[in-house]
Motif scaffolding. Sequence first.
Motif, short mmCIF file in Angstrom:
data_model
loop_
_atom_site.label_atom_id
_atom_site.label_comp_id
_atom_site.label_asym_id
_atom_site.label_seq_id
_atom_site.Cartn_x
_atom_site.Cartn_y
_atom_site.Cartn_z
N GLY A 113 11.74 -26.57 -50.39
CA GLY A 113 11.44 -25.46 -48.68
C GLY A 113 12.06 -24.28 -48.80
N PHE A 114 12.37 -23.38 -49.83
CA PHE A 114 11.97 -22.37 -49.81
C PHE A 114 12.32 -21.98 -51.93
N THR A 115 12.07 -20.96 -52.04
CA THR A 115 12.10 -19.60 -53.26
C THR A 115 13.65 -19.15 -53.56
N PHE A 116 13.96 -19.31 -54.64
CA PHE A 116 15.10 -19.05 -55.30
C PHE A 116 14.85 -16.83 -54.79
N GLU A 117 13.27 -16.74 -55.12
CA GLU A 117 12.97 -15.52 -55.71
C GLU A 117 13.90 -14.53 -54.58
N ASP A 118 14.32 -14.39 -53.27
CA ASP A 118 14.37 -13.17 -52.70
C ASP A 118 15.63 -13.37 -52.07
N HIS A 119 16.86 -14.66 -52.92
CA HIS A 119 17.89 -15.36 -52.50
C HIS A 119 18.72 -14.88 -53.69
N THR A 120 20.53 -14.30 -53.42
CA THR A 120 21.32 -14.02 -54.28
C THR A 120 21.71 -16.02 -54.22
N GLU A 180 12.07 -28.60 -44.77
CA GLU A 180 14.42 -28.36 -44.38
C GLU A 180 14.36 -27.98 -45.83
N GLU A 181 14.96 -26.74 -45.70
CA GLU A 181 15.37 -26.10 -46.44
C GLU A 181 16.70 -26.52 -47.23
N GLN A 182 16.59 -27.13 -48.77
CA GLN A 182 17.70 -27.77 -49.55
C GLN A 182 18.22 -27.62 -51.34
N LEU A 183 18.99 -27.83 -51.17
CA LEU A 183 19.60 -27.27 -52.90
C LEU A 183 20.00 -28.66 -53.97
N GLU A 184 19.83 -29.08 -55.02
CA GLU A 184 19.98 -30.20 -55.23
C GLU A 184 20.56 -29.77 -56.57
N GLY A 222 31.21 -8.57 -55.54
CA GLY A 222 31.70 -10.11 -55.62
C GLY A 222 30.90 -10.71 -55.94
N TYR A 223 31.67 -12.12 -56.20
CA TYR A 223 30.45 -13.46 -55.97
C TYR A 223 29.91 -13.48 -54.51
N GLY A 224 29.73 -12.86 -53.47
CA GLY A 224 29.02 -12.56 -51.91
C GLY A 224 29.07 -13.14 -50.89
N GLY A 225 31.03 -14.08 -51.63
CA GLY A 225 31.99 -14.33 -49.84
C GLY A 225 30.93 -15.67 -50.32
N PHE A 226 31.89 -16.04 -49.11
CA PHE A 226 30.98 -17.85 -48.39
C PHE A 226 28.97 -17.66 -47.43
N GLU A 227 29.38 -16.70 -47.13
CA GLU A 227 28.33 -16.77 -46.21
C GLU A 227 26.57 -16.78 -46.06
N TYR A 228 26.66 -17.49 -47.30
CA TYR A 228 26.05 -18.22 -48.38
C TYR A 228 24.65 -19.04 -46.89
N ASP A 229 23.23 -19.06 -46.98
CA ASP A 229 23.23 -19.85 -45.82
C ASP A 229 22.70 -21.13 -46.21
N TYR A 230 22.43 -21.52 -47.59
CA TYR A 230 22.04 -23.01 -47.75
C TYR A 230 23.37 -23.55 -49.30
N TRP A 231 23.65 -25.02 -48.66
CA TRP A 231 23.99 -24.97 -50.49
C TRP A 231 24.07 -26.70 -50.35
N GLY A 232 24.39 -26.44 -52.14
CA GLY A 232 24.14 -28.03 -52.72
C GLY A 232 25.52 -29.41 -52.41
N GLN A 233 25.16 -29.97 -52.75
CA GLN A 233 25.87 -31.27 -52.42
C GLN A 233 27.27 -30.74 -53.21
#
Length: 127
Positions: free
Chosen positions: A26-33, A1-5, A108-119
């Motif tokens: 659950g994933f790596t940052f290398e390909d992401h914004t 499961e992909e998570q951010l903390e 800009g900052y990419g909007g809010f259409e990110y896939d994963y969010w931290g708490q």
Amino acid sequence: EEQLEESGGGLVQAGGSLRLSCTASGFTFEDHTIGWFRQAPGKEREGLLCIRRADGSTYYVDSVKGRFTISSDDAKNTMYLQMNDLKSEDTAVYYCAAGFVYCGGRYGYGGFEYDYWGQGTQVTVSS
């Protein structure tokens, strides 16, 4: 499961510094914004900055430009937000996010259409 903390929030006096961490599992940052956001009480969530790992493009909103810096430690799969010269108006819950969005320029900052969010992690700046 992909998570951010996120971690590293706390109470700091105005003019002080904090470094927030954002660790992925659950994933790596290398390909992401990766983006950082914050939400103050009674206010909407606002985008602060982003970095697109694929091409290194970055964006910083004017209110944090020159004070906040994003960096990474790929070995730890962790992104950092170094915050210097903190002001009372920086008090908020801070969130990191990751996704396949563009960063910088007209995006800009990419909007809010990110896939994963931290708490979120609370940052309080006392004046």
